[in-house]
Design a protein around this motif. Structure first.
Motif, PDB file in Angstrom:
ATOM      1  N   THR A  87     -10.406  37.414 -34.666  1.00 33.21           N
ATOM      2  CA  THR A  87     -10.550  37.593 -36.116  1.00 33.21           C
ATOM      3  C   THR A  87     -10.140  36.361 -36.909  1.00 33.21           C
ATOM      4  O   THR A  87     -10.313  36.322 -38.127  1.00 33.21           O
ATOM      5  CB  THR A  87      -9.706  38.790 -36.580  1.00 33.21           C
ATOM      6  OG1 THR A  87      -8.327  38.546 -36.244  1.00 33.21           O
ATOM      7  CG2 THR A  87     -10.171  40.078 -35.914  1.00 33.21           C
ATOM      8  N   ASP A 126     -10.191  32.538 -38.419  1.00 30.31           N
ATOM      9  CA  ASP A 126     -11.122  31.459 -38.712  1.00 30.31           C
ATOM     10  C   ASP A 126     -11.125  30.477 -37.538  1.00 30.31           C
ATOM     11  O   ASP A 126     -10.074  30.117 -37.000  1.00 30.31           O
ATOM     12  CB  ASP A 126     -10.693  30.699 -39.969  1.00 30.31           C
ATOM     13  CG  ASP A 126     -11.034  31.438 -41.254  1.00 30.31           C
ATOM     14  OD1 ASP A 126     -11.829  32.392 -41.194  1.00 30.31           O
ATOM     15  OD2 ASP A 126     -10.480  31.075 -42.306  1.00 30.31           O
ATOM     16  N   SER A 166     -14.916  40.896 -36.647  1.00 29.00           N
ATOM     17  CA  SER A 166     -14.044  39.965 -37.375  1.00 29.00           C
ATOM     18  C   SER A 166     -14.276  39.965 -38.870  1.00 29.00           C
ATOM     19  O   SER A 166     -13.409  39.518 -39.631  1.00 29.00           O
ATOM     20  CB  SER A 166     -14.247  38.541 -36.848  1.00 29.00           C
ATOM     21  OG  SER A 166     -15.561  38.074 -37.172  1.00 29.00           O
ATOM     22  N   GLY A 167     -15.452  40.431 -39.323  1.00 27.35           N
ATOM     23  CA  GLY A 167     -15.790  40.341 -40.733  1.00 27.35           C
ATOM     24  C   GLY A 167     -16.093  38.926 -41.171  1.00 27.35           C
ATOM     25  O   GLY A 167     -16.189  38.658 -42.376  1.00 27.35           O
ATOM     26  N   LYS A 168     -16.260  38.014 -40.221  1.00 29.59           N
ATOM     27  CA  LYS A 168     -16.482  36.608 -40.557  1.00 29.59           C
ATOM     28  C   LYS A 168     -17.881  36.165 -40.173  1.00 29.59           C
ATOM     29  O   LYS A 168     -18.595  36.846 -39.447  1.00 29.59           O
ATOM     30  CB  LYS A 168     -15.399  35.740 -39.924  1.00 29.59           C
ATOM     31  CG  LYS A 168     -14.056  36.092 -40.564  1.00 29.59           C
ATOM     32  CD  LYS A 168     -12.922  35.229 -40.192  1.00 29.59           C
ATOM     33  CE  LYS A 168     -11.711  35.641 -41.080  1.00 29.59           C
ATOM     34  NZ  LYS A 168     -10.472  35.060 -40.596  1.00 29.59           N
ATOM     35  N   THR A 194     -22.907  38.106 -40.252  1.00 28.01           N
ATOM     36  CA  THR A 194     -21.503  38.481 -40.308  1.00 28.01           C
ATOM     37  C   THR A 194     -21.149  39.335 -39.103  1.00 28.01           C
ATOM     38  O   THR A 194     -21.794  40.359 -38.849  1.00 28.01           O
ATOM     39  CB  THR A 194     -21.185  39.241 -41.600  1.00 28.01           C
ATOM     40  OG1 THR A 194     -21.549  38.440 -42.731  1.00 28.01           O
ATOM     41  CG2 THR A 194     -19.706  39.588 -41.689  1.00 28.01           C
ATOM     42  N   GLN A 221     -23.453  27.927 -43.319  1.00 27.01           N
ATOM     43  CA  GLN A 221     -23.394  29.309 -42.852  1.00 27.01           C
ATOM     44  C   GLN A 221     -24.691  30.061 -43.130  1.00 27.01           C
ATOM     45  O   GLN A 221     -24.721  31.284 -43.085  1.00 27.01           O
ATOM     46  CB  GLN A 221     -22.214  30.028 -43.523  1.00 27.01           C
ATOM     47  CG  GLN A 221     -20.860  29.405 -43.182  1.00 27.01           C
ATOM     48  CD  GLN A 221     -19.690  30.101 -43.860  1.00 27.01           C
ATOM     49  OE1 GLN A 221     -19.864  30.809 -44.866  1.00 27.01           O
ATOM     50  NE2 GLN A 221     -18.493  29.912 -43.326  1.00 27.01           N
ATOM     51  N   TRP A 269     -16.190  32.089 -39.412  1.00 25.61           N
ATOM     52  CA  TRP A 269     -15.306  31.604 -40.480  1.00 25.61           C
ATOM     53  C   TRP A 269     -15.504  32.492 -41.691  1.00 25.61           C
ATOM     54  O   TRP A 269     -16.559  33.123 -41.855  1.00 25.61           O
ATOM     55  CB  TRP A 269     -15.666  30.151 -40.809  1.00 25.61           C
ATOM     56  CG  TRP A 269     -14.581  29.388 -41.529  1.00 25.61           C
ATOM     57  CD1 TRP A 269     -14.369  29.348 -42.872  1.00 25.61           C
ATOM     58  CD2 TRP A 269     -13.574  28.577 -40.934  1.00 25.61           C
ATOM     59  NE1 TRP A 269     -13.293  28.563 -43.166  1.00 25.61           N
ATOM     60  CE2 TRP A 269     -12.778  28.060 -41.977  1.00 25.61           C
ATOM     61  CE3 TRP A 269     -13.268  28.215 -39.624  1.00 25.61           C
ATOM     62  CZ2 TRP A 269     -11.688  27.215 -41.763  1.00 25.61           C
ATOM     63  CZ3 TRP A 269     -12.187  27.370 -39.405  1.00 25.61           C
ATOM     64  CH2 TRP A 269     -11.411  26.878 -40.459  1.00 25.61           C
ATOM     65  N   GLN A 270     -14.493  32.518 -42.513  1.00 30.16           N
ATOM     66  CA  GLN A 270     -14.626  33.287 -43.752  1.00 30.16           C
ATOM     67  C   GLN A 270     -15.827  32.782 -44.543  1.00 30.16           C
ATOM     68  O   GLN A 270     -16.175  31.602 -44.461  1.00 30.16           O
ATOM     69  CB  GLN A 270     -13.360  33.159 -44.589  1.00 30.16           C
ATOM     70  CG  GLN A 270     -13.059  31.744 -45.033  1.00 30.16           C
ATOM     71  CD  GLN A 270     -11.716  31.608 -45.709  1.00 30.16           C
ATOM     72  OE1 GLN A 270     -11.497  32.213 -46.764  1.00 30.16           O
ATOM     73  NE2 GLN A 270     -10.818  30.852 -45.100  1.00 30.16           N
ATOM     74  N   PRO A 271     -16.477  33.648 -45.309  1.00 25.37           N
ATOM     75  CA  PRO A 271     -17.647  33.212 -46.077  1.00 25.37           C
ATOM     76  C   PRO A 271     -17.285  32.132 -47.087  1.00 25.37           C
ATOM     77  O   PRO A 271     -16.325  32.265 -47.847  1.00 25.37           O
ATOM     78  CB  PRO A 271     -18.095  34.492 -46.782  1.00 25.37           C
ATOM     79  CG  PRO A 271     -17.530  35.601 -45.969  1.00 25.37           C
ATOM     80  CD  PRO A 271     -16.219  35.087 -45.448  1.00 25.37           C
ATOM     81  N   LEU A 272     -18.067  31.060 -47.073  1.00 24.60           N
ATOM     82  CA  LEU A 272     -17.826  29.949 -47.986  1.00 24.60           C
ATOM     83  C   LEU A 272     -18.976  29.732 -48.957  1.00 24.60           C
ATOM     84  O   LEU A 272     -18.869  28.891 -49.862  1.00 24.60           O
ATOM     85  CB  LEU A 272     -17.590  28.654 -47.188  1.00 24.60           C
ATOM     86  CG  LEU A 272     -16.373  28.661 -46.248  1.00 24.60           C
ATOM     87  CD1 LEU A 272     -16.354  27.379 -45.413  1.00 24.60           C
ATOM     88  CD2 LEU A 272     -15.073  28.810 -47.037  1.00 24.60           C
ATOM     89  N   ASP A 280     -20.986  30.181 -38.239  1.00 20.07           N
ATOM     90  CA  ASP A 280     -20.711  28.946 -38.967  1.00 20.07           C
ATOM     91  C   ASP A 280     -20.868  27.741 -38.037  1.00 20.07           C
ATOM     92  O   ASP A 280     -20.460  27.779 -36.874  1.00 20.07           O
ATOM     93  CB  ASP A 280     -19.260  29.042 -39.481  1.00 20.07           C
ATOM     94  CG  ASP A 280     -18.695  27.774 -40.053  1.00 20.07           C
ATOM     95  OD1 ASP A 280     -18.831  27.569 -41.269  1.00 20.07           O
ATOM     96  OD2 ASP A 280     -18.070  27.003 -39.288  1.00 20.07           O
TER      97      ASP A 280
END
Length: 485
Positions: A462, A464, A357-359, A353, A385, A377-380, A362
């Motif tokens: 930041t 996605d 960005s907190g992302k 992570t 990831q 990318w946001q956690p999926l 990926d």
């Protein structure tokens, strides 16, 4: 817009180090050099005092959060660095090493290097938490040099110039190296430019082969400007190098006729003489024309693509005797430098992570083909990831994408700023090997071995889909990653 500031005479190697008698507590390398008639003209270390009586500051750190600085000293006179003071000052944020104090009376302090002829952009200071080791049983920090890091002092006092004789040593790591120019410590030009043969006299450590053929490696070489000399006129296959965890690298040059290169395991044993003979026959080296600046982690013209580790080193006034250098080697061995890497776990699977960005790192569109690019990318919660870490040597790792079964890779083994990263089948090369470097507070740099550059969230984006690439270390959160299962 990016948010970025912008090595013939071959001789058989001869082990000459004979165990010296035990030294009294409080004797440092510079005391030994002084006793031998070649006192230290400069003495730098972030791990310990190099004089038995030294009780001052070793280095200075700057805090990211507010720009405040703090000097890190010793636990006691002649002792080891007070790492707890750094940890306390940098708690909750991150720190950069901005000054390495000269422990001699000459005050030849090293600060972050300005630009030069090979790279006009000024350098960055090292991540202060990146190289935790133990010395004398105490936790201390070394200086971790990635591409773009470097230190310099162009206005020195007492350092040899012209054809004056000098000696030097440094303690480094035998496993944190590459083949780029130039991980040096020693005497360089005062103008930050290549001003000609003989204007430098610095220790170089790495795998770069300037004068073919070369043997083994990594090896200690003499950077005398316009060449990394393994001995003689450049090529010297008797200089087979040393890759122990910690290496004592030794160079001396009488300025007119002779130079010598030695190395040793900084944890045990004596020194090996890799070369002792005539200065290069090429024009400009007899006599030398040294200029007297001091550099660390870079070449004389600010060539700054190398990687390396620095724990301690000195420059002397005069040409040290073999007996003195053997005593200094014994003193270094007594420090008991050691390190251990316990994270990440070999075979462990993690998500990375980005702090800015907190992302999460990926594989774009869960791609499985060679050449699939990467983003954040946001956690999926999916395997696109997830990354499996496999040990590839001393703090070297390959990261395999769990979904694709392919490896995190520097595209075309690029060295340029902005080189993309992708997924590729495992090739076993250094373009797919990564150092996991602590920055503090559970965050890490990921440094690719071939170029020494850092995994970076482009423009600190930041959104996605923001791409990731490789860039020099910049001391910002866009290059910090948490690694969690």
């Amino acid at each position: 817009m990016r948010f970025r500031s912008l090595l013939a005479v071959a001789v058989t190697a001869l082990v000459v180090g004979i165990a010296a008698p035990a030294r009294a507590a409080g004797t440092g390398p510079c005391d030994l050099y002084a006793s031998g008639g070649t006192p230290c003209a400069a003495a730098h270390s972030t791990t310990r005092a190099l004089f038995g009586s030294y009780n001052g500051s070793l280095y200075q750190v700057r805090r990211w959060s507010d720009g405040a600085t703090s000097n890190i000293g010793v636990l006691s006179a002649g002792g080891y660095a007070n790492a707890a003071a750094q940890d306390s000052f940098c708690s909750g944020t991150y720190c950069t090493i901005v000054r390495i104090y000269d422990q001699t009376s000459h005050h030849n302090d090293l600060t972050i290097a300005p630009g030069g002829g090979a790279n006009p952009t000024g350098d960055q200071g090292a991540n202060a938490a990146a190289l935790p080791v133990t010395a004398g049983g105490h936790k201390v920090y070394g200086v971790y040099i990635s591409a773009g890091n470097g230190y310099r002092d162009n206005s020195t006092s007492g350092v040899a110039t012209g054809s004056a004789p000098e000696g030097m040593y440094m303690v480094t790591e035998g496993t944190h190296v590459n083949d780029r120019c130039c991980f040096d410590y020693g005497n360089a030009e005062t103008s930050n430019n290549d001003t000609g043969n003989g204007d430098m006299d610095a220790i170089n450590f790495g795998t770069e082969c300037w004068f073919s053929p070369c043997a083994g490696g990594p090896r200690v070489q003499a950077d005398l400007e316009n060449g990394l000399f393994a001995g003689g006129n450049g090529s010297n296959t008797a200089n087979t190098g040393r890759n122990s965890a910690f290496v004592a690298a030794v160079l001396k040059n009488n300025g007119t006729t002779t130079y010598a290169i030695k190395d040793g395991n900084a944890q045990s044993g004596g020194l090996a003489t890799r070369y002792n003979g005539s200065l290069p026959a090429q024009a400009g080296y007899k006599p030398m024309t040294k200029q007297g600046a001091i550099i660390l982690g870079i070449g004389g013209d600010n060539s700054n693509g190398s990687v390396g580790s620095f724990f301690e080193g000195v420059l002397t006034s005069g040409y040290p005797s073999d007996a003195t250098e053997n005593s200094v080697q014994s003193n270094i061995v007594a420090v008991r430098y050691s390190n251990s890497v316990s994270f990440p776990a070999n075979g462990g699977t993690y998500r990375l992570t980005n702090l800015a960005s907190g992302k999460v790192l990926d594989a774009i569109n869960c791609g499985t083909a060679n050449g699939t690019l990467l983003d954040v990318w946001q956690p999926l919660g999916n395997t696109c990831q997830q990354w499996k870490f496999a040990n590839a040597g001393a703090n070297k790792w390959t990261l395999t994408n769990v979904n694709a079964g392919k490896t995190l890779d520097a595209v075309n083994c690029g060295w340029a700023l902005g080189t993309a990263v992708d997924l590729w089948q495992g090739l076993g090369n250094t373009c797919q090997q990564w150092a996991v470097v602590p920055a503090g507070n559970g965050r890490y740099e990921l440094v690719v071995e071939n170029s020494g550059m850092v995994l970076d969230d482009v423009n600190c984006g930041t959104a996605d889909g923001t791409r990731v690439d490789l860039w020099m270390w910049l001391n910002n959160t866009c290059q910090l990653w948490s690694i969690a299962s």
